[in-house]
Design an enzyme around this catalytic site. Structure first.
Site, PDB file in Angstrom:
ATOM      1  N   LEU A 138       0.866  -1.171   0.000  1.00 48.00           N
ATOM      2  CA  LEU A 138       0.000   0.000   0.000  1.00 48.00           C
ATOM      3  C   LEU A 138       0.902   1.219   0.000  1.00 48.00           C
ATOM      4  O   LEU A 138       1.967   1.214   0.631  1.00 48.00           O
ATOM      5  CB  LEU A 138      -0.908   0.018   1.236  1.00 48.00           C
ATOM      6  CG  LEU A 138      -1.956  -1.091   1.356  1.00 48.00           C
ATOM      7  CD1 LEU A 138      -2.712  -0.944   2.670  1.00 48.00           C
ATOM      8  CD2 LEU A 138      -2.927  -1.072   0.191  1.00 48.00           C
ATOM      9  N   ASP A 139       0.486   2.265  -0.682  1.00 50.31           N
ATOM     10  CA  ASP A 139       1.264   3.498  -0.663  1.00 50.31           C
ATOM     11  C   ASP A 139       1.389   4.015   0.762  1.00 50.31           C
ATOM     12  O   ASP A 139       0.573   3.707   1.635  1.00 50.31           O
ATOM     13  CB  ASP A 139       0.599   4.558  -1.539  1.00 50.31           C
ATOM     14  CG  ASP A 139       0.523   4.143  -2.999  1.00 50.31           C
ATOM     15  OD1 ASP A 139       1.383   3.362  -3.433  1.00 50.31           O
ATOM     16  OD2 ASP A 139      -0.412   4.596  -3.695  1.00 50.31           O
ATOM     17  N   LYS A 140       2.413   4.819   0.990  1.00 51.48           N
ATOM     18  CA  LYS A 140       2.700   5.336   2.332  1.00 51.48           C
ATOM     19  C   LYS A 140       1.456   5.887   3.018  1.00 51.48           C
ATOM     20  O   LYS A 140       1.197   5.612   4.199  1.00 51.48           O
ATOM     21  CB  LYS A 140       3.779   6.429   2.241  1.00 51.48           C
ATOM     22  CG  LYS A 140       4.074   7.131   3.553  1.00 51.48           C
ATOM     23  CD  LYS A 140       5.093   8.240   3.362  1.00 51.48           C
ATOM     24  CE  LYS A 140       5.333   8.995   4.668  1.00 51.48           C
ATOM     25  NZ  LYS A 140       6.309  10.099   4.489  1.00 51.48           N
ATOM     26  N   ARG A 237      -5.355   5.332  -7.887  1.00 47.02           N
ATOM     27  CA  ARG A 237      -5.117   6.768  -8.023  1.00 47.02           C
ATOM     28  C   ARG A 237      -4.976   7.170  -9.490  1.00 47.02           C
ATOM     29  O   ARG A 237      -5.537   8.184  -9.936  1.00 47.02           O
ATOM     30  CB  ARG A 237      -3.860   7.152  -7.226  1.00 47.02           C
ATOM     31  CG  ARG A 237      -4.006   6.857  -5.733  1.00 47.02           C
ATOM     32  CD  ARG A 237      -2.662   6.857  -5.007  1.00 47.02           C
ATOM     33  NE  ARG A 237      -2.023   8.165  -5.061  1.00 47.02           N
ATOM     34  CZ  ARG A 237      -0.776   8.377  -4.624  1.00 47.02           C
ATOM     35  NH1 ARG A 237      -0.037   7.377  -4.155  1.00 47.02           N
ATOM     36  NH2 ARG A 237      -0.266   9.597  -4.681  1.00 47.02           N
TER      37      ARG A 237
END
Length: 324
Positions: A138-140, A237
């Site tokens: 998962l992105d930060k 995104r």
């Protein structure tokens, strides 16, 4: 650093006539076919004491196989006592609810303080598993559920399940724009042609499929439920931006804030303060990689997204849906 492993076995007679790579994949199911092929090409496989680096070589059955291979060892990373929100854990896997701000894997600018460092502290034996058992990211600043393998067999099977699209992941998000209906984005994603840290829809990218449906409509925003078929970097995104519904707070793809006309100051304050992409991995479903049991987990939407949703509801209640 690497970890040395040694595997020995006699080829069963029923595998007569099969290729070496196929035989080894069946004899050693704890390791992926791609890893086994790498071992063959790296001169790490012996047949009856003879080095063999040809994956297509046919076997007759009864041969003595000896593999002397190396596995990546993540012990070069420091174990750190970082709190983890563990949703589920057994001897083979663990599922965590990742908070915003936690980087998954060490990289440029993030050598410590990551999920990997936390996993090495929580479960020291996981250092023997490639990438400390991390099979997806998962992105930060994306929150929510991640599954991690604690053993090599679990990691091998989870990776195969991910590649076969047998792991279901659903997300909640809040997007700019008033969406009228759900749908699907089926567009390849790759590196942006000029901005190398960004991803983009590009004909040279890898296949990527995102399904989305409308959960709640606001004046100029939409709350969404999304399901991934693939797991490309920044996939949701990028896909939502591609169809002109970028995620609220996305610092890379959303551009400038887009408040509804005549928005009250209270909503403007909330929108300005939301500094991360409004994206949360809410549901994870998979068959256990060892037992085969079907498992499903849910993670509640974090407080900042709950607050944003409430502010958008109040704005819509005051102004109605017609004042875009």
């Amino acid at each position: 650093m690497t970890k040395q492993i040694k595997l020995t076995e006699i080829v069963p007679d029923h595998l007569y006539g099969k290729r070496l790579d196929q035989v080894l994949a069946e004899m050693f199911p704890d390791y992926s076919r791609s890893r086994i092929k790498e071992w063959i090409l790296a001169d790490w496989v012996n047949i009856n004491g003879r080095l063999c680096n040809v994956p297509r070589e046919k076997l007759l059955g009864g041969e003595n196989i000896e593999i002397n291979a190396e596995l990546p060892d993540d012990e070069r990373f420091e174990a750190e006592p970082i709190d983890l929100n563990i949703v589920y854990e057994d001897d083979h896997i663990l599922v965590i609810n990742k908070p915003a701000g936690l980087v998954v894997h060490p990289g440029a600018g993030n050598h410590d303080g990551t999920l990997l460092n936390a996993l090495l502290h929580h479960c020291p034996g996981i250092s023997e598993v490639p990438r400390a058992g991390i099979i997806h990211r998962l992105d930060k600043d994306t929150t929510g559920l991640m599954v991690v393998a604690k053993t090599i067999p679990a990691q091998t099977h989870l990776v195969e399940m991910m590649q076969a699209r047998e792991i279901t992941r659903e997300y909640e998000a809040i997007a700019h724009g008033a969406m009228t209906a759900g749908g699907m984005v089926d567009e390849p994603i790759g590196r942006h042609p000029t901005k190398r840290t960004h991803m983009a829809v590009t004909s040279s990218g890898k296949p990527a499929v995102t399904h989305y449906r409308v959960m709640e409509k606001f004046r100029n925003h939409t709350r969404l439920r999304l399901r991934l078929e693939t797991g490309r970097t920044h996939q949701i995104r990028v896909h939502m931006t591609y169809i002109n519904y970028p995620l609220v707070g996305d610092p890379v793809y959303a551009g400038r804030p887009r408040p509804p006309r005549k928005a009250d100051e209270s909503l403007l304050v909330v929108l300005r303060a939301f500094k991360r992409q409004a994206l949360h991995a809410a549901m994870l479903r998979l068959a256990h990689p060892i037992t085969g049991e079907l498992l499903e987990w849910h993670a509640p939407v974090p407080d900042d997204m709950v607050g944003l949703t409430q502010a958008l509801r109040e704005d819509t209640a005051i102004h109605g849906m017609d004042n875009q």
